[in-house]
Design a protein around this motif. Sequence first.
Motif, mmCIF file in Angstrom:
data_model
loop_
_atom_site.group_PDB
_atom_site.id
_atom_site.type_symbol
_atom_site.label_atom_id
_atom_site.label_comp_id
_atom_site.label_asym_id
_atom_site.label_seq_id
_atom_site.Cartn_x
_atom_site.Cartn_y
_atom_site.Cartn_z
ATOM 1 N N ASN A 1 7.901 -40.422 8.711
ATOM 2 C CA ASN A 1 6.974 -41.531 8.412
ATOM 3 C C ASN A 1 6.430 -42.179 9.687
ATOM 4 O O ASN A 1 6.012 -43.338 9.669
ATOM 5 C CB ASN A 1 7.696 -42.584 7.554
ATOM 6 C CG ASN A 1 8.080 -42.030 6.204
ATOM 7 O OD1 ASN A 1 7.231 -41.828 5.340
ATOM 8 N ND2 ASN A 1 9.355 -41.741 6.015
ATOM 9 N N LEU B 1 3.726 -41.866 11.401
ATOM 10 C CA LEU B 1 2.341 -42.330 11.438
ATOM 11 C C LEU B 1 2.200 -43.700 10.763
ATOM 12 O O LEU B 1 1.577 -44.618 11.296
ATOM 13 C CB LEU B 1 1.454 -41.286 10.752
ATOM 14 C CG LEU B 1 -0.036 -41.298 11.046
ATOM 15 C CD1 LEU B 1 -0.308 -41.275 12.541
ATOM 16 C CD2 LEU B 1 -0.706 -40.103 10.361
ATOM 17 N N SER B 2 2.806 -43.828 9.578
ATOM 18 C CA SER B 2 2.741 -45.111 8.856
ATOM 19 C C SER B 2 3.429 -46.214 9.653
ATOM 20 O O SER B 2 2.918 -47.333 9.774
ATOM 21 C CB SER B 2 3.421 -45.008 7.491
ATOM 22 O OG SER B 2 2.831 -43.996 6.737
ATOM 23 N N PHE C 1 1.363 -47.282 12.818
ATOM 24 C CA PHE C 1 0.224 -48.154 12.520
ATOM 25 C C PHE C 1 0.670 -49.505 11.958
ATOM 26 O O PHE C 1 0.044 -50.531 12.225
ATOM 27 C CB PHE C 1 -0.760 -47.449 11.576
ATOM 28 C CG PHE C 1 -1.702 -46.540 12.314
ATOM 29 C CD1 PHE C 1 -2.773 -47.060 13.026
ATOM 30 C CD2 PHE C 1 -1.494 -45.175 12.344
ATOM 31 C CE1 PHE C 1 -3.622 -46.226 13.747
ATOM 32 C CE2 PHE C 1 -2.345 -44.335 13.054
ATOM 33 C CZ PHE C 1 -3.407 -44.862 13.762
ATOM 34 N N TYR D 1 -11.848 -51.612 4.624
ATOM 35 C CA TYR D 1 -11.649 -51.003 3.308
ATOM 36 C C TYR D 1 -12.957 -50.478 2.737
ATOM 37 O O TYR D 1 -12.978 -49.463 2.039
ATOM 38 C CB TYR D 1 -10.960 -51.983 2.349
ATOM 39 C CG TYR D 1 -9.475 -52.064 2.623
ATOM 40 C CD1 TYR D 1 -8.597 -51.135 2.098
ATOM 41 C CD2 TYR D 1 -8.954 -53.047 3.465
ATOM 42 C CE1 TYR D 1 -7.241 -51.170 2.372
ATOM 43 C CE2 TYR D 1 -7.600 -53.104 3.756
ATOM 44 C CZ TYR D 1 -6.742 -52.160 3.203
ATOM 45 O OH TYR D 1 -5.406 -52.189 3.495
ATOM 46 N N PHE E 1 -13.478 -47.031 4.338
ATOM 47 C CA PHE E 1 -12.697 -45.966 3.699
ATOM 48 C C PHE E 1 -13.239 -45.660 2.301
ATOM 49 O O PHE E 1 -13.311 -44.502 1.888
ATOM 50 C CB PHE E 1 -11.222 -46.353 3.619
ATOM 51 C CG PHE E 1 -10.484 -46.114 4.904
ATOM 52 C CD1 PHE E 1 -10.179 -44.816 5.301
ATOM 53 C CD2 PHE E 1 -10.110 -47.158 5.725
ATOM 54 C CE1 PHE E 1 -9.516 -44.564 6.496
ATOM 55 C CE2 PHE E 1 -9.442 -46.929 6.909
ATOM 56 C CZ PHE E 1 -9.144 -45.633 7.298
ATOM 57 N N LEU F 1 -7.594 -43.524 -5.920
ATOM 58 C CA LEU F 1 -7.690 -43.858 -4.494
ATOM 59 C C LEU F 1 -8.930 -44.712 -4.215
ATOM 60 O O LEU F 1 -8.840 -45.794 -3.618
ATOM 61 C CB LEU F 1 -7.725 -42.580 -3.653
ATOM 62 C CG LEU F 1 -7.721 -42.769 -2.133
ATOM 63 C CD1 LEU F 1 -6.500 -43.565 -1.680
ATOM 64 C CD2 LEU F 1 -7.777 -41.427 -1.419
ATOM 65 N N THR G 1 -8.642 -48.190 -5.875
ATOM 66 C CA THR G 1 -7.756 -49.128 -5.181
ATOM 67 C C THR G 1 -8.396 -49.642 -3.901
ATOM 68 O O THR G 1 -8.354 -50.847 -3.609
ATOM 69 C CB THR G 1 -6.407 -48.454 -4.864
ATOM 70 O OG1 THR G 1 -5.849 -47.987 -6.091
ATOM 71 C CG2 THR G 1 -5.448 -49.418 -4.214
ATOM 72 N N PRO H 1 -5.095 -33.195 13.376
ATOM 73 C CA PRO H 1 -5.708 -32.747 12.116
ATOM 74 C C PRO H 1 -7.100 -33.337 11.911
ATOM 75 O O PRO H 1 -7.805 -32.946 10.993
ATOM 76 C CB PRO H 1 -4.728 -33.251 11.048
ATOM 77 C CG PRO H 1 -4.045 -34.407 11.675
ATOM 78 C CD PRO H 1 -3.964 -34.100 13.145
ATOM 79 N N GLU H 2 -7.472 -34.286 12.745
ATOM 80 C CA GLU H 2 -8.815 -34.859 12.649
ATOM 81 C C GLU H 2 -9.839 -33.999 13.380
ATOM 82 O O GLU H 2 -11.039 -34.262 13.317
ATOM 83 C CB GLU H 2 -8.838 -36.271 13.236
ATOM 84 C CG GLU H 2 -7.968 -37.260 12.488
ATOM 85 C CD GLU H 2 -8.304 -37.312 11.012
ATOM 86 O OE1 GLU H 2 -9.489 -37.419 10.678
ATOM 87 O OE2 GLU H 2 -7.368 -37.223 10.196
#
Lengths: 224, 144
Positions: free
Chosen positions: A8, A10-11, A14, A68, A71, A131, A134, A208-209
């Motif tokens: 975890n 990455l989470s 950040f 938000y 995203f 997703l 939310t 991965p980006e």
Amino acid sequence: MKNGLKNNGLSLFFGAIFLLAVVGQAITGQAVFNDEQLAAGLDEISFAQYLTSSSFAVDVSENWQSEYLQFLLYIVATIWLVQKGSPESKELGKEGVESDEEQLVGEHANAKSPAWARVRGWRLTVFSNSLAATMGLIFVMSWLVQSLTGHAAYNEEQLRNFQDPIPWLEYVASPDFWNRTLQNWQSEFLAVGSMVVLSIYLRQRGSPESKPVGSAHDDTGTTG
Amino acid sequence: MKARAPSRFSVEGLRRPLPAVACLLVMAAVTGCAPDATGASSTAQDFHEAVRSSDWSTACGLLQPDTRQQVAEPNGGTCESGLESLQLPTAGTLLKTEAYGREALVEFDGDVVFMASSGSAWRVTAAGCSPRGDSPYLCEVGGK
């Protein structure tokens, strides 16, 4: 424990830098607010008072809503819009919500598919859009909070300058509200657009980006 | 105020939306609560009552320190003598009070008073104020 941290990372990373940044914003925001108070011959406020002030809340929420929104738009726009050569895009020709087989829903679900992906009806519809829904909900709520706290902060400033306060409806049509909003939106849209285009031609090994370093510039939808 | 550019578009760090929603609700509840408008109107009424009864010492005690100094300076005397020399309007019925953050406006029939929160109390920053459209009010005591 060690695996939990690693899996975890990455989470957690950040989450940690978010907390550090918001504390830094609060400390510097209090200093700016108190400078304005002193200039107006008024009392300084404590850190706790600043944390519960509309001034701090509007500065936080105006940034949240734009993030938000960014995203939300990215999640929704990439369903139908593609960008040749960008790893941020899906492959050309796959525009749209795709088939049930590709999306692994209903009878195409596998043993590890979430329960609501295996059933038909409203639960599949809700889960299929959960997703974006939310992110959209958080965007709308952040923007609403921005309007409420921005209204209070604006009127506090008006009163400090011996001017009349204005109603909320007038505030949401005011330059102050839209300037706060649009200055955040423009930077988000620029950043997303830049990433889409720059990732066609530039690489970051291991991310991965990015596409794999050796991928062709016109390879679309591949990540490294 | 200004947002930074994102470095990543995945939603890895945003998989748990409930904390964000809870934060928003708390933020709206905490900062959306109106400050103590009753305290502001009560102090403004006390100020006008002191002026009406020529209790200049009490009236000066209800002024914000910076405003008290402004009142005293023009005639080089005290706040009390400064207030006495001004022709402050008589305040009639309390019409409305609007409070935002640490500031408030109290409107009487015949006067508008501006207030600021000072410690745990409200203090007068301007009184005897008349509107001038979108420009700041023109005030006998304090103001711009």
